[in-house]
Structures are given as structure tokens and as C-alpha cells.
Write a protein that holds these residues in place. Structure first.
Motif, mmCIF file in Angstrom:
data_model
loop_
_atom_site.group_PDB
_atom_site.id
_atom_site.type_symbol
_atom_site.label_atom_id
_atom_site.label_comp_id
_atom_site.label_asym_id
_atom_site.label_seq_id
_atom_site.Cartn_x
_atom_site.Cartn_y
_atom_site.Cartn_z
ATOM 1 N N SER A 140 -43.447 -77.699 47.857
ATOM 2 C CA SER A 140 -42.910 -78.669 46.911
ATOM 3 C C SER A 140 -41.865 -78.022 46.005
ATOM 4 O O SER A 140 -40.828 -78.620 45.709
ATOM 5 C CB SER A 140 -44.044 -79.252 46.057
ATOM 6 O OG SER A 140 -43.539 -80.136 45.096
ATOM 7 N N GLY A 141 -42.135 -76.785 45.569
ATOM 8 C CA GLY A 141 -41.175 -76.093 44.729
ATOM 9 C C GLY A 141 -39.884 -75.796 45.458
ATOM 10 O O GLY A 141 -38.788 -75.929 44.899
ATOM 11 N N ILE A 142 -39.999 -75.400 46.725
ATOM 12 C CA ILE A 142 -38.805 -75.125 47.536
ATOM 13 C C ILE A 142 -37.994 -76.402 47.714
ATOM 14 O O ILE A 142 -36.772 -76.415 47.539
ATOM 15 C CB ILE A 142 -39.197 -74.558 48.913
ATOM 16 C CG1 ILE A 142 -39.844 -73.182 48.750
ATOM 17 C CG2 ILE A 142 -37.975 -74.457 49.822
ATOM 18 C CD1 ILE A 142 -40.450 -72.665 50.040
ATOM 19 N N ALA A 167 -39.254 -79.353 26.135
ATOM 20 C CA ALA A 167 -38.403 -78.175 26.088
ATOM 21 C C ALA A 167 -38.089 -77.634 27.470
ATOM 22 O O ALA A 167 -37.037 -77.053 27.703
ATOM 23 C CB ALA A 167 -39.064 -77.083 25.248
ATOM 24 N N ILE A 168 -39.008 -77.790 28.399
ATOM 25 C CA ILE A 168 -38.861 -77.234 29.747
ATOM 26 C C ILE A 168 -39.130 -78.335 30.762
ATOM 27 O O ILE A 168 -39.942 -79.223 30.535
ATOM 28 C CB ILE A 168 -39.848 -76.070 29.968
ATOM 29 C CG1 ILE A 168 -39.619 -74.969 28.940
ATOM 30 C CG2 ILE A 168 -39.702 -75.494 31.370
ATOM 31 C CD1 ILE A 168 -40.598 -73.821 29.043
ATOM 32 N N GLY A 169 -38.459 -78.285 31.896
ATOM 33 C CA GLY A 169 -38.699 -79.251 32.954
ATOM 34 C C GLY A 169 -38.972 -78.552 34.271
ATOM 35 O O GLY A 169 -38.716 -77.363 34.423
ATOM 36 N N VAL A 170 -39.524 -79.289 35.215
ATOM 37 C CA VAL A 170 -39.770 -78.757 36.561
ATOM 38 C C VAL A 170 -39.065 -79.649 37.575
ATOM 39 O O VAL A 170 -38.818 -80.831 37.326
ATOM 40 C CB VAL A 170 -41.277 -78.693 36.875
ATOM 41 C CG1 VAL A 170 -41.985 -77.705 35.978
ATOM 42 C CG2 VAL A 170 -41.919 -80.076 36.783
ATOM 43 N N SER A 171 -38.715 -79.048 38.707
ATOM 44 C CA SER A 171 -38.161 -79.815 39.830
ATOM 45 C C SER A 171 -39.127 -79.696 40.993
ATOM 46 O O SER A 171 -39.282 -78.621 41.576
ATOM 47 C CB SER A 171 -36.780 -79.266 40.216
ATOM 48 O OG SER A 171 -35.848 -79.492 39.195
ATOM 49 N N LEU A 172 -39.807 -80.781 41.310
ATOM 50 C CA LEU A 172 -40.802 -80.791 42.383
ATOM 51 C C LEU A 172 -40.544 -81.970 43.305
ATOM 52 O O LEU A 172 -39.988 -82.987 42.889
ATOM 53 C CB LEU A 172 -42.215 -80.890 41.803
ATOM 54 C CG LEU A 172 -42.691 -79.717 40.938
ATOM 55 C CD1 LEU A 172 -43.991 -80.071 40.242
ATOM 56 C CD2 LEU A 172 -42.863 -78.459 41.776
ATOM 57 N N ASP A 173 -40.964 -81.830 44.539
ATOM 58 C CA ASP A 173 -40.862 -82.925 45.495
ATOM 59 C C ASP A 173 -42.067 -83.840 45.285
ATOM 60 O O ASP A 173 -43.145 -83.623 45.854
ATOM 61 C CB ASP A 173 -40.835 -82.370 46.919
ATOM 62 C CG ASP A 173 -40.515 -83.436 47.952
ATOM 63 O OD1 ASP A 173 -40.800 -84.611 47.678
ATOM 64 O OD2 ASP A 173 -40.005 -83.087 49.029
ATOM 65 N N ILE A 174 -41.904 -84.851 44.464
ATOM 66 C CA ILE A 174 -43.009 -85.740 44.099
ATOM 67 C C ILE A 174 -43.509 -86.529 45.310
ATOM 68 O O ILE A 174 -44.708 -86.760 45.465
ATOM 69 C CB ILE A 174 -42.588 -86.708 42.971
ATOM 70 C CG1 ILE A 174 -42.256 -85.908 41.708
ATOM 71 C CG2 ILE A 174 -43.700 -87.699 42.673
ATOM 72 C CD1 ILE A 174 -43.412 -85.118 41.150
ATOM 73 N N ALA A 175 -42.601 -86.945 46.181
ATOM 74 C CA ALA A 175 -43.023 -87.700 47.369
ATOM 75 C C ALA A 175 -43.960 -86.859 48.234
ATOM 76 O O ALA A 175 -44.966 -87.351 48.761
ATOM 77 C CB ALA A 175 -41.801 -88.144 48.167
ATOM 78 N N LEU A 176 -43.610 -85.573 48.374
ATOM 79 C CA LEU A 176 -44.451 -84.665 49.157
ATOM 80 C C LEU A 176 -45.822 -84.504 48.507
ATOM 81 O O LEU A 176 -46.861 -84.564 49.186
ATOM 82 C CB LEU A 176 -43.767 -83.302 49.277
ATOM 83 C CG LEU A 176 -44.459 -82.253 50.139
ATOM 84 C CD1 LEU A 176 -44.368 -82.639 51.610
ATOM 85 C CD2 LEU A 176 -43.828 -80.889 49.923
ATOM 86 N N VAL A 180 -50.248 -93.625 43.311
ATOM 87 C CA VAL A 180 -50.411 -92.179 43.320
ATOM 88 C C VAL A 180 -49.164 -91.498 42.772
ATOM 89 O O VAL A 180 -49.241 -90.562 41.959
ATOM 90 C CB VAL A 180 -50.722 -91.668 44.749
ATOM 91 C CG1 VAL A 180 -50.691 -90.141 44.800
ATOM 92 C CG2 VAL A 180 -52.086 -92.177 45.210
ATOM 93 N N LYS A 181 -47.999 -91.973 43.188
ATOM 94 C CA LYS A 181 -46.740 -91.344 42.749
ATOM 95 C C LYS A 181 -46.563 -91.466 41.239
ATOM 96 O O LYS A 181 -46.213 -90.488 40.557
ATOM 97 C CB LYS A 181 -45.561 -91.978 43.478
ATOM 98 C CG LYS A 181 -44.235 -91.273 43.245
ATOM 99 C CD LYS A 181 -43.147 -91.838 44.136
ATOM 100 C CE LYS A 181 -41.817 -91.122 43.917
ATOM 101 N NZ LYS A 181 -40.752 -91.650 44.809
ATOM 102 N N THR A 182 -46.814 -92.645 40.697
ATOM 103 C CA THR A 182 -46.688 -92.837 39.246
ATOM 104 C C THR A 182 -47.706 -91.997 38.494
ATOM 105 O O THR A 182 -47.399 -91.386 37.462
ATOM 106 C CB THR A 182 -46.876 -94.323 38.895
ATOM 107 O OG1 THR A 182 -45.890 -95.101 39.572
ATOM 108 C CG2 THR A 182 -46.767 -94.548 37.398
ATOM 109 N N PHE A 183 -48.922 -91.957 39.014
ATOM 110 C CA PHE A 183 -49.969 -91.155 38.381
ATOM 111 C C PHE A 183 -49.552 -89.681 38.309
ATOM 112 O O PHE A 183 -49.728 -89.025 37.273
ATOM 113 C CB PHE A 183 -51.273 -91.294 39.157
ATOM 114 C CG PHE A 183 -52.399 -90.475 38.600
ATOM 115 C CD1 PHE A 183 -53.168 -90.950 37.556
ATOM 116 C CD2 PHE A 183 -52.678 -89.213 39.104
ATOM 117 C CE1 PHE A 183 -54.201 -90.184 37.030
ATOM 118 C CE2 PHE A 183 -53.699 -88.448 38.585
ATOM 119 C CZ PHE A 183 -54.472 -88.937 37.549
#
Length: 416
Positions: free
Chosen positions: A264-266, A282-291, A341-344
Motif C-alpha cells: 500500500s505504501g509503495i 501537521a503530517i499526511g500519508v499517501s496510501l492506496d486506500i482501495a487496496l 469499508v473505504k469510508t471507515f
């Protein structure tokens, strides 16, 4: 991705990923990582059931596959027919998991001689389940001896224990369930000794009630006996039959979560996914939420907590669906939330505290951190995904155990 089972990430894989990143960056990396994943539905596992006619082989085959005698594809029960050829029954969730009902020994077609196991294809099976009911016969001893001589694993199962208990209640003034079980097992062990067989556990079961006597212990011992990939395939194929199976699922899924957090991180770092602000902004993450949503949906199915599984359980136990839903009213947030699930997951990630996510990474996962920093845009991506999935697994395990307790209560009430 929901068909993939994982072993732990090895140091050799970490080194290979690091070399790829050094030479090519993130380009093509998701394919490299996914290429290391084994499809658990491509791992063949063949289990042979042997024993005389009417000892409960068909009932056990249906039970372990989560079917009743009325379901499509179930093994016929109570027909009085004698199996004339090895009969194949695939697990409905995994066609590579096959249960074989083998013909009884000592018939004109399958005489009790050295040709029997060869004719039923003994070398094709990973292990045997030898079932016997109220009589320990000379054929049982012969079969056990022949299987031992071939260095094949087998488990001795004593079926129809419910009948034995009812008989004892009717005939014994001072009835004790534990004494009946002890007597049955002693009789079997005495026959093992008389037949010059190796001493082994005797599993007393009721095919129609998986939560009584030794059914759970049988499943746990079978799982322990298998090599890793076959064990994982069996664990992920089985419905949450017993508390032991549920805990085995948790072990497999937690290993899987490490890889899913990395993938997901990749995916998040290698695409233009919108960063998700964490607690405080202050900080954000980039994740593949669909995965990740697909992964959590898979967890729900594994623990029998998705809508379809709960509806099937309700129908199979002739119990209202809201009975199980009410049992989960104090369960995990995802089971009590009406969100998708995605919204949660989006809301869950946004509420995550950065420091807490990193702090709670298990020690064995910290070996990933040096290259994860460069690989997925910072430790926080991996930490957030892994922490979230790990917590989700813990919560869903608790929910699945709640459902098992509710199921036991419902079936006990029917008996009482």
C-alpha cells in the motif's frame, strides 16, 4: 489481491527490493513485491477419509466444508450406499482443497490386502483421517498399520460421541461425560496396543457440533502437522469453524499485514494519490486506500463477519440474523458502523496519531524502516498502514469469537 497468502518478509527479499530501488527507483516495484506473493488457492491439499461404511465420513466432509446435507455439492448422508470409487469433494471456497471419501476395505472390489492403498491412490494424499464409530474393528487396525507402514500421517477420529453420551445417560446412574470420554479413549488405546500400533491421540467428535469435545483440538493438530504453505492454504480456506481456527487465521493474517502495508505504501508513493492528513493536520500519508479496503473486506470474509457469511450462519442455525448482529453491538467499530469499508478506513487513518503509529510498530518490523524511509516517502506511511491493519485484525478476531460464543449459546438453547 484477496487471494494472496504470505510468508514473512525475508531479509533476502528486503535486500532484493533495496537493490531494485537503488537501480530503478519505484518503477516496477509493485510488480516485484507482488511477484513474491503466493496464491493460496494454487496450493494443492488432498485429505483422504478412510473407515467402514456409515461411520460418519460424509458428515465430517460436509462439516469441515461448512455445508449441510441439503446444500449443493454436499456429500450424501444416510443413504446406505457404499462408496465404490474414491469420491472427490472440493472445498466451496478453494477447489485445490480436496477431501476424498475412500471406499471401505474388505469388499470384493477393494479386498483387505496390500493392493488396497495402491488402488485408492494413497500417494496422492497429504494425510489420512481414519474414522471409527462405536466399534473398533480389525479393519481399523489393519488400515492404521498399512498407513503407518507407508510413513503417511493419519489422525484417528472417534465419531458419533453424541450417541455414546445418550446411551450412557440412559444406562448409568452416575453419568459423567468425562468418564465416558476417558473410557472411549482407553478402549481405542488398548486396541492400538493390541494391534502393535504407535500410540496417538484419539479425537472424539460430533460432526454436527464443532464446539464439543475434541473437534477444535483435531483442527489445531492437523494445522500444526502441515508445512507452512499448506497450513496457510487450509487456514484461509476454512470458515471460522472453531476458536482455534480463528486464532490460526489471526496468525496468518498478521504476517500478511506486513506485506500489505508495504504494498500500500509503495502504491501510494508511486502514484498521484491525494495525501491523507493525520491527527492534528501537521503530517499526511499517501496510501492506496482501495487496496487496503479490499484487504479489510477479505478479513471480514475470513472471520465470517461479512453480510453474506452472517446471513448464511443465520440460515444454517435457524436463528434470526439480528441475534448475531445484537451480539456484536459492543464489537469493533467497523462492525457497529454503518459506513462503507473505504469510508471507515479513511476516517480511521485521519484519526491516527503519527507518534502512536510509529511507537506501536513491533520490534520485528523495525528492520524494514531503514529502506522504507526512502521507499515509500517516509516511515509514517508504512507505520500507519501496518498499525491500522494489525489493530483491525485484533478487533475482528474478538468479533469472530463473540459470534462463536453466540452460536454456542444458540445451539445449546435448542438442545435444552
Amino acid at each position: 489481491m484477496d487471494d494472496i497468502a504470505y510468508e514473512d518478509i525475508t531479509q533476502a527479499e528486503i535486500d532484493e527490493i533495496r537493490r531494485h530501488v537503488d537501480e530503478h527507483g519505484l518503477s516496477g516495484l509493485p510488480g516485484i513485491v507482488k511477484g513474491k506473493m503466493r496464491d493460496w488457492r494454487n496450493v494443492p491439499l488432498s485429505i483422504a477419509l478412510v473407515g467402514e461404511a456409515a461411520v460418519g465420513k460424509s458428515s465430517f466432509i460436509n462439516s469441515i466444508r461448512g455445508l449441510t446435507a441439503d446444500d449443493e455439492g454436499s456429500a450424501p448422508v444416510g443413504t446406505g450406499d457404499v462408496t465404490r470409487e474414491p469420491t472427490k469433494y472440493c472445498h466451496p471456497y478453494n477447489e485445490q482443497l480436496v477431501f476424498w471419501d475412500l471406499p471401505g476395505v474388505g469388499t470384493p472390489r477393494f479386498p483387505q490386502d496390500k493392493s488396497y492403498l495402491g488402488r485408492v491412490g494413497y500417494s496422492n494424499y497429504d494425510f489420512f483421517l481414519l474414522l471409527s464409530d462405536d466399534r473398533f474393528t480389525s479393519k481399523d487396525i489393519w488400515l492404521a498399520r498399512e498407513i503407518e507402514s507407508l510413513n503417511k500421517e493419519y489422525f484417528f477420529i472417534r465419531t458419533k460421541i453424541d450417541d455414546a453420551m445418550e446411551s450412557a445417560k440412559d444406562s448409568e446412574r452416575d453419568f459423567s461425560e468425562s468418564r465416558v470420554l476417558e473410557r472411549i479413549k482407553k478402549n481405542c488405546n488398548d486396541n492400538f496396543t493390541a494391534g502393535q500400533l504407535k500410540k496417538r491421540p484419539v479425537y472424539c467428535i460430533d460432526c454436527y457440533d464443532k464446539h464439543k469435545w475434541d473437534y477444535s483440538r483435531l483442527m489445531e493438530d492437523i494445522l500444526v502437522s502441515l508445512p507452512e504453505m499448506k497450513r496457510n492454504a487450509l487456514v484461509l480456506s476454512l470458515s471460522p469453524l472453531t476458536k482455534g481456527v480463528i486464532k490460526s487465521k489471526t496468525m496468518v493474517l498478521k504476517t500478511r499485514a506486513k506485506r500489505m502495508a508495504l504494498v500500500s505504501g509503495i502504491q501510494g508513493a508511486g502514484t498521484s494519490l491525494i495525501p491523507i492528513p493525520l491527527l492534528g493536520g501537521a503530517i499526511g500519508v499517501s496510501l492506496d486506500i482501495a487496496l487496503l479496503a479490499t484487504e479489510v473486506t477479505f478479513y471480514l470474509k475470513q472471520y465470517g463477519l461479512d453480510d453474506e457469511s452472517l446471513q448464511e450462519l443465520s440460515a444454517r442455525t435457524n436463528t434470526r440474523l439480528d441475534y448475531y448482529q445484537d451480539a456484536l453491538k459492543n464489537g469493533s467499530s467497523i462492525m457497529t458502523s454503518r459506513q462503507s469499508v473505504k469510508t471507515f478506513l479513511m476516517n480511521m487513518i485521519k484519526s491516527e496519531a503519527t507518534e502512536e503509529a510509529i511507537k506501536r510498530i513491533p520490534i520485528e518490523v523495525t528492520r524494514f524502516i531503514p529502506f522504507v524511509n526512502a521507499l515509500v516517502g517516509g516511515t509514517i506511511n508504512f507505520a500507519t498502514a501496518y498499525h491500522m491493519l494489525n489493530n483491525m485484525i485484533d478487533d475482528l478476531e474478538k468479533d469472530a469469537l463473540i459470534v462463536i460464543d453466540a452460536l454456542i449459546q444458540a445451539t445449546s438453547s435448542e438442545v435444552d
